[in-house]
Design a protein around this motif. Structure first.
Motif, PDB file in Angstrom:
ATOM      1  N   SER A   1     -43.501 -24.611 -23.414  1.00  0.00           N
ATOM      2  CA  SER A   1     -42.167 -24.351 -22.913  1.00  0.00           C
ATOM      3  C   SER A   1     -41.328 -25.634 -22.988  1.00  0.00           C
ATOM      4  N   GLY A   2     -41.880 -26.767 -22.529  1.00  0.00           N
ATOM      5  CA  GLY A   2     -41.163 -28.043 -22.595  1.00  0.00           C
ATOM      6  C   GLY A   2     -40.943 -28.487 -24.029  1.00  0.00           C
ATOM      7  N   LEU A   3     -41.944 -28.194 -24.870  1.00  0.00           N
ATOM      8  CA  LEU A   3     -41.843 -28.549 -26.283  1.00  0.00           C
ATOM      9  C   LEU A   3     -40.783 -27.706 -26.979  1.00  0.00           C
ATOM     10  N   ASN A   4     -40.651 -26.458 -26.586  1.00  0.00           N
ATOM     11  CA  ASN A   4     -39.624 -25.591 -27.159  1.00  0.00           C
ATOM     12  C   ASN A   4     -38.222 -26.086 -26.797  1.00  0.00           C
ATOM     13  N   HIS A   5     -38.064 -26.580 -25.585  1.00  0.00           N
ATOM     14  CA  HIS A   5     -36.762 -27.104 -25.155  1.00  0.00           C
ATOM     15  C   HIS A   5     -36.381 -28.330 -25.993  1.00  0.00           C
ATOM     16  N   LEU A   6     -37.349 -29.163 -26.277  1.00  0.00           N
ATOM     17  CA  LEU A   6     -37.089 -30.340 -27.106  1.00  0.00           C
ATOM     18  C   LEU A   6     -36.693 -29.937 -28.527  1.00  0.00           C
ATOM     19  N   ARG A   7     -37.348 -28.933 -29.061  1.00  0.00           N
ATOM     20  CA  ARG A   7     -37.010 -28.460 -30.404  1.00  0.00           C
ATOM     21  C   ARG A   7     -35.598 -27.888 -30.432  1.00  0.00           C
ATOM     22  N   ILE A   8     -35.241 -27.139 -29.408  1.00  0.00           N
ATOM     23  CA  ILE A   8     -33.889 -26.565 -29.326  1.00  0.00           C
ATOM     24  C   ILE A   8     -32.850 -27.687 -29.222  1.00  0.00           C
ATOM     25  N   MET A   9     -33.162 -28.717 -28.439  1.00  0.00           N
ATOM     26  CA  MET A   9     -32.244 -29.855 -28.290  1.00  0.00           C
ATOM     27  C   MET A   9     -32.058 -30.584 -29.625  1.00  0.00           C
ATOM     28  N   ARG A  10     -33.136 -30.728 -30.374  1.00  0.00           N
ATOM     29  CA  ARG A  10     -33.045 -31.384 -31.683  1.00  0.00           C
ATOM     30  C   ARG A  10     -32.166 -30.585 -32.637  1.00  0.00           C
ATOM     31  N   VAL A  11     -32.325 -29.250 -32.625  1.00  0.00           N
ATOM     32  CA  VAL A  11     -31.506 -28.402 -33.486  1.00  0.00           C
ATOM     33  C   VAL A  11     -30.042 -28.496 -33.073  1.00  0.00           C
ATOM     34  N   LEU A  12     -29.771 -28.496 -31.763  1.00  0.00           N
ATOM     35  CA  LEU A  12     -28.387 -28.609 -31.291  1.00  0.00           C
ATOM     36  C   LEU A  12     -27.779 -29.968 -31.670  1.00  0.00           C
ATOM     37  N   CYS A  13     -28.567 -31.024 -31.600  1.00  0.00           N
ATOM     38  CA  CYS A  13     -28.074 -32.348 -31.997  1.00  0.00           C
ATOM     39  C   CYS A  13     -27.729 -32.377 -33.483  1.00  0.00           C
ATOM     40  N   LEU A  14     -28.558 -31.717 -34.298  1.00  0.00           N
ATOM     41  CA  LEU A  14     -28.272 -31.659 -35.727  1.00  0.00           C
ATOM     42  C   LEU A  14     -26.996 -30.876 -36.003  1.00  0.00           C
ATOM     43  N   ILE A  15     -26.769 -29.813 -35.264  1.00  0.00           N
ATOM     44  CA  ILE A  15     -25.551 -29.017 -35.439  1.00  0.00           C
ATOM     45  C   ILE A  15     -24.330 -29.844 -35.034  1.00  0.00           C
ATOM     46  N   CYS A  16     -24.444 -30.591 -33.935  1.00  0.00           N
ATOM     47  CA  CYS A  16     -23.331 -31.434 -33.500  1.00  0.00           C
ATOM     48  C   CYS A  16     -23.050 -32.534 -34.518  1.00  0.00           C
ATOM     49  N   ARG A  17     -24.078 -33.062 -35.110  1.00  0.00           N
ATOM     50  CA  ARG A  17     -23.906 -34.156 -36.075  1.00  0.00           C
ATOM     51  C   ARG A  17     -23.429 -33.672 -37.433  1.00  0.00           C
ATOM     52  N   SER A  18     -23.593 -32.409 -37.724  1.00  0.00           N
ATOM     53  CA  SER A  18     -23.166 -31.912 -39.031  1.00  0.00           C
ATOM     54  C   SER A  18     -21.658 -32.033 -39.203  1.00  0.00           C
ATOM     55  N   SER A  19     -20.908 -31.907 -38.127  1.00  0.00           N
ATOM     56  CA  SER A  19     -19.463 -32.093 -38.244  1.00  0.00           C
ATOM     57  C   SER A  19     -19.128 -33.563 -38.511  1.00  0.00           C
ATOM     58  N   GLN A  20     -19.951 -34.464 -38.021  1.00  0.00           N
ATOM     59  CA  GLN A  20     -19.741 -35.887 -38.274  1.00  0.00           C
ATOM     60  C   GLN A  20     -20.202 -36.274 -39.682  1.00  0.00           C
ATOM     61  N   MET A  21     -21.116 -35.546 -40.248  1.00  0.00           N
ATOM     62  CA  MET A  21     -21.646 -35.861 -41.571  1.00  0.00           C
ATOM     63  C   MET A  21     -20.559 -35.790 -42.637  1.00  0.00           C
ATOM     64  N   HIS A  22     -19.619 -34.870 -42.490  1.00  0.00           N
ATOM     65  CA  HIS A  22     -18.523 -34.766 -43.445  1.00  0.00           C
ATOM     66  C   HIS A  22     -17.688 -36.042 -43.428  1.00  0.00           C
ATOM     67  N   GLU A  23     -17.421 -36.573 -42.266  1.00  0.00           N
ATOM     68  CA  GLU A  23     -16.635 -37.802 -42.133  1.00  0.00           C
ATOM     69  C   GLU A  23     -17.408 -38.995 -42.691  1.00  0.00           C
ATOM     70  N   ILE A  24     -18.699 -39.051 -42.417  1.00  0.00           N
ATOM     71  CA  ILE A  24     -19.525 -40.148 -42.924  1.00  0.00           C
ATOM     72  C   ILE A  24     -19.611 -40.079 -44.443  1.00  0.00           C
ATOM     73  N   ARG A  25     -19.713 -38.874 -44.975  1.00  0.00           N
ATOM     74  CA  ARG A  25     -19.782 -38.701 -46.425  1.00  0.00           C
ATOM     75  C   ARG A  25     -18.487 -39.174 -47.079  1.00  0.00           C
ATOM     76  N   ARG A  26     -17.363 -38.881 -46.455  1.00  0.00           N
ATOM     77  CA  ARG A  26     -16.073 -39.328 -46.974  1.00  0.00           C
ATOM     78  C   ARG A  26     -15.998 -40.860 -46.998  1.00  0.00           C
ATOM     79  N   ILE A  27     -16.501 -41.506 -45.978  1.00  0.00           N
ATOM     80  CA  ILE A  27     -16.504 -42.965 -45.924  1.00  0.00           C
ATOM     81  C   ILE A  27     -17.405 -43.539 -47.008  1.00  0.00           C
ATOM     82  N   VAL A  28     -18.581 -42.976 -47.183  1.00  0.00           N
ATOM     83  CA  VAL A  28     -19.517 -43.465 -48.194  1.00  0.00           C
ATOM     84  C   VAL A  28     -18.937 -43.296 -49.592  1.00  0.00           C
ATOM     85  N   VAL A  29     -18.290 -42.187 -49.854  1.00  0.00           N
ATOM     86  CA  VAL A  29     -17.669 -41.959 -51.164  1.00  0.00           C
ATOM     87  C   VAL A  29     -16.536 -42.964 -51.394  1.00  0.00           C
ATOM     88  N   SER A  30     -15.735 -43.237 -50.380  1.00  0.00           N
ATOM     89  CA  SER A  30     -14.641 -44.202 -50.518  1.00  0.00           C
ATOM     90  C   SER A  30     -15.163 -45.607 -50.800  1.00  0.00           C
TER      91      SER A  30
END
Length: 131
Positions: A1-30
């Motif tokens: 149960s505790g391990l499942n919560h950690l996995r869910i948190m990791r997935v949510l963090c990845l979803i939150c960071r995906s919006s930032q990935m577009h901005e980071i990609r733009r910087i790297v390309v520039s």
């Protein structure tokens, strides 16, 4: 149960960071697009310094062999002019005292002024224009 919560948190963090990935990609390309013009400017800068070093060796090696005795010494002297505003004023003065008063060393003055205009201002502005 505790391990499942950690996995869910990791997935949510990845979803939150995906919006930032577009901005980071733009910087790297520039940054990637700036690398080639920056390298071209650096190569042009080396050619300019090397050309002025050869002119300096031909003009000043007999007056100041410490600063203009070899190509490497001349390049270091010119780098010091660019970076620190230093010129070997003791051995290559702009003004020379004579019996009639102070005389201007026109060749030295033209050499330094043209180098500063070409190297510092020209290459400096071209590097700043990249960003």
């Amino acid at each position: 149960s505790g391990l499942n919560h950690l996995r869910i948190m990791r997935v949510l963090c990845l979803i939150c960071r995906s919006s930032q990935m577009h901005e980071i990609r733009r910087i790297v390309v520039s940054v990637g697009q700036c690398i080639v013009p920056l390298l071209q400017t650096i190569v042009i800068g080396f050619v300019v310094v090397f050309s002025f070093a050869l002119i300096g060796i031909e003009s000043f090696s007999d007056k100041d062999p410490h600063s203009f005795g070899t190509v490497m010494r001349a390049c270091v002297t010119l780098f010091q002019v660019i970076a620190f505003g230093w010129w070997p004023i003791e051995s290559l003065p702009f003004f020379e005292d004579s019996d009639l008063g102070s005389e201007v060393e026109v060749g030295t003055l033209i050499y330094v002024a043209s180098f500063v205009l070409v190297a510092v201002l020209g290459l400096g502005f071209s590097i700043f224009s990249l960003f």
